[in-house]
Write a protein that holds these residues in place. Structure first.
Motif, PDB file in Angstrom:
ATOM      1  N   GLU A 311      27.997  43.976  42.002  1.00  0.00           N
ATOM      2  CA  GLU A 311      28.834  43.384  43.049  1.00  0.00           C
ATOM      3  C   GLU A 311      29.366  42.024  42.618  1.00  0.00           C
ATOM      4  O   GLU A 311      30.528  41.685  42.890  1.00  0.00           O
ATOM      5  CB  GLU A 311      28.033  43.252  44.355  1.00  0.00           C
ATOM      6  N   VAL A 312      28.552  41.251  41.945  1.00  0.00           N
ATOM      7  CA  VAL A 312      28.991  39.942  41.458  1.00  0.00           C
ATOM      8  C   VAL A 312      30.143  40.104  40.457  1.00  0.00           C
ATOM      9  O   VAL A 312      31.138  39.367  40.500  1.00  0.00           O
ATOM     10  CB  VAL A 312      27.814  39.183  40.805  1.00  0.00           C
ATOM     11  N   LEU A 314      32.246  42.635  40.237  1.00  0.00           N
ATOM     12  CA  LEU A 314      33.436  43.122  40.939  1.00  0.00           C
ATOM     13  C   LEU A 314      34.139  41.982  41.683  1.00  0.00           C
ATOM     14  O   LEU A 314      35.370  41.928  41.738  1.00  0.00           O
ATOM     15  CB  LEU A 314      33.052  44.227  41.922  1.00  0.00           C
ATOM     16  N   LYS A 315      33.366  41.073  42.241  1.00  0.00           N
ATOM     17  CA  LYS A 315      33.962  39.941  42.949  1.00  0.00           C
ATOM     18  C   LYS A 315      34.623  38.959  41.981  1.00  0.00           C
ATOM     19  O   LYS A 315      35.592  38.284  42.325  1.00  0.00           O
ATOM     20  CB  LYS A 315      32.890  39.227  43.776  1.00  0.00           C
ATOM     21  N   LYS A 316      34.101  38.912  40.773  1.00  0.00           N
ATOM     22  CA  LYS A 316      34.667  38.008  39.764  1.00  0.00           C
ATOM     23  C   LYS A 316      35.996  38.527  39.229  1.00  0.00           C
ATOM     24  O   LYS A 316      36.872  37.742  38.855  1.00  0.00           O
ATOM     25  CB  LYS A 316      33.669  37.829  38.612  1.00  0.00           C
ATOM     26  N   PRO A 318      38.524  40.891  40.806  1.00  0.00           N
ATOM     27  CA  PRO A 318      38.983  41.733  41.916  1.00  0.00           C
ATOM     28  C   PRO A 318      40.380  42.332  41.760  1.00  0.00           C
ATOM     29  O   PRO A 318      40.768  43.217  42.517  1.00  0.00           O
ATOM     30  CB  PRO A 318      38.958  40.766  43.098  1.00  0.00           C
TER      31      PRO A 318
END
Length: 335
Positions: A311-312, A314-316, A318
Motif C-alpha cells: 500500500e505504501v 502504491l501511494k508513492k 499513484p
C-alpha cells in the motif's frame, strides 16, 4: 495447487485459472500454437482446472486451439468462454480494427453458443459470460436467453463481464449469476468500491483478468519490443508519464519480491488472491515458463506487513494511468 469453491456450488476450482486470449490474439504476431498447446497441457499437470476464452479472440481461433487439448480432457477442465463482441462481417482483428460492437440479442446468443460449442468440440460450456452488457437490448432479454441455454444443457453457469453493480443485482434476480469478470490488479482497483463487495455478498465468484496489468507488473516487459499490432501499444499505461510511474512502481515491488525470494509477478498475483476468498484470477500466458511461475503464486502468503508495504508503494506511485484508450472505454460503464 490450492483450490477455492466456485460460487454457491460444491465445485472446486484452482486458486488461479488460465487466461487463454494471448495465445491467439491481442499481443502481436508472436504466436506459437505448439507452445500454447504445451502450456494448456502443462496447466492440467499443475492442477489448474479453470480456462478462460471468448469467441471474439481471433474470431474463434482461440476456442479452436483450446479444443485440441480440451476434447481429451473434458472432465478435468472447467471451461469458460464469452459472447457479445462482434466485428462487421465477422472479419478483422477485434483488438486493433474499428467497427467492433456489442450484440447480446436473443438471436445472436443462440448462434454464438452453437458456434462456441462447435469450435470447442464439446457438448456444454461450464461458464458462459456476456462479454459486455448490450446498451441496445434490455438486460432482462439477455439474461433470460442465457438462462434458456442452462435449461437446454448447453451451459451450466452464467457470468457477466465488466457490468455495473446495479446491472449485476438486476441480472442476479432473473437467473443466478455465478461469476463476474473484470480487471483487478495493483494498477486498477475500482472494483473494490462496489463490485467486489457485492459479489461477496451474493456468493458470486469474482474473476479478475489482467492481474499483472497486462504484463506491466512482471517487471520483465520490454515496451520497445512490442509489435505495432500489439493491443498494448495503444493503452495509456504504456506511454509517457504513466509508463515512467508504472516502471518505478514495479521496481519498488521487485525489492519486496526479492526479499521474499519470489518474483514481482508472483507478488502481484498473490496480492489479488489475498483480497477476498471469492477471488480466482486468470493470469494469461502462452508459455509454460510463465505458467509455472504464476502457479507458484498460490503458495505465497503475504503477511499483513507485506500488504502494508505494498500500500505504501502504491501511494508513492499513484499515477498509473487509465487502463483503456477511448476506443475500449466506450464499452465500459461506470457504476
Amino acid at each position: 495447487m490450492n483450490y477455492r469453491k466456485f460460487a454457491n456450488t460444491h465445485i472446486e476450482l484452482s486458486k488461479i485459472g488460465l487466461g487463454c486470449m494471448g495465445m491467439s490474439a491481442a499481443y502481436g504476431e508472436d504466436k506459437d500454437d505448439k507452445e500454447s498447446i504445451a502450456t494448456l497441457e502443462r496447466s492440467i499437470e499443475l492442477g489448474i482446472n479453470f480456462w478462460d476464452s471468448a469467441d471474439i479472440y481471433a474470431n474463434g481461433t482461440n476456442e479452436k486451439l483450446i479444443s485440441q487439448v480440451l476434447k481429451n480432457n473434458r472432465d478435468k477442465i472447467f471451461m469458460a468462454t464469452k459472447f457479445g463482441f462482434r466485428m462487421p462481417d465477422n472479419k478483422g482483428d477485434s483488438f486493433i480494427a474499428s467497427g467492433i460492437y456489442v450484440d447480446c440479442s436473443v438471436k445472436h446468443i443462440k448462434e454464438a453458443v452453437e458456434n462456441s460449442l462447435k469450435r470447442l468440440k464439446t457438448d456444454y460450456i461450464d461458464l458462459y459470460y456476456a462479454h459486455r452488457i448490450d446498451p441496445n437490448i434490455p438486460l432482462e432479454e439477455t439474461i433470460e436467453a442465457m438462462s434458456q441455454l442452462v435449461k437446454e444443457g448447453k451451459v451450466k453457469y452464467l457470468g457477466l463481464s465488466e457490468c455495473t453493480a446495479d446491472e449485476l443485482k438486476k441480472a442476479h434476480t432473473i437467473h443466478p449469476i455465478s461469476a463476474l469478470q473484470s480487471e483487478y490488479s495493483l494498477l486498477y482497483r475500482e472494483v473494490e468500491k462496489e463490485i467486489l463487495p457485492l459479489t461477496k455478498e451474493l456468493g458470486i465468484t469474482f474473476v479478475p483478468f489482467a492481474p499483472l496489468g497486462r504484463g506491466l507488473m512482471s517487471n520483465k516487459l520490454d515496451i520497445n519490443s512490442l509489435s505495432s499490432s500489439d493491443f498494448r501499444k495503444n493503452l495509456p499505461r504504456y506511454e509517457g508519464e504513466y509508463l515512467q510511474n508504472n516502471q518505478k512502481l514495479t521496481a519498488a515491488l521487485e525489492e519486496l519480491a526479492l526479499s521474499k525470494n519470489v518474483t514481482t509477478a508472483q507478488v502481484a498475483i498473490a496480492w489479488v488472491i489475498a483480497q477476498s476468498d471469492n477471488i480466482i484470477p486468470i493470469p494469461g500466458t502462452k508459455k509454460r515458463t510463465y505458467l509455472e511461475s504464476n502457479a507458484k503464486a498460490v503458495d505465497l502468503n503475504l503477511s499483513s506487513s507485506d500488504l502494508e508495504k505494498i500500500e505504501v508503494i502504491l501511494k508513492k506511485y499513484p499515477n498509473v494511468g487509465p487502463r483503456y484508450s477511448q476506443r475500449e472505454n466506450k464499452f465500459i460503464k461506470k457504476s
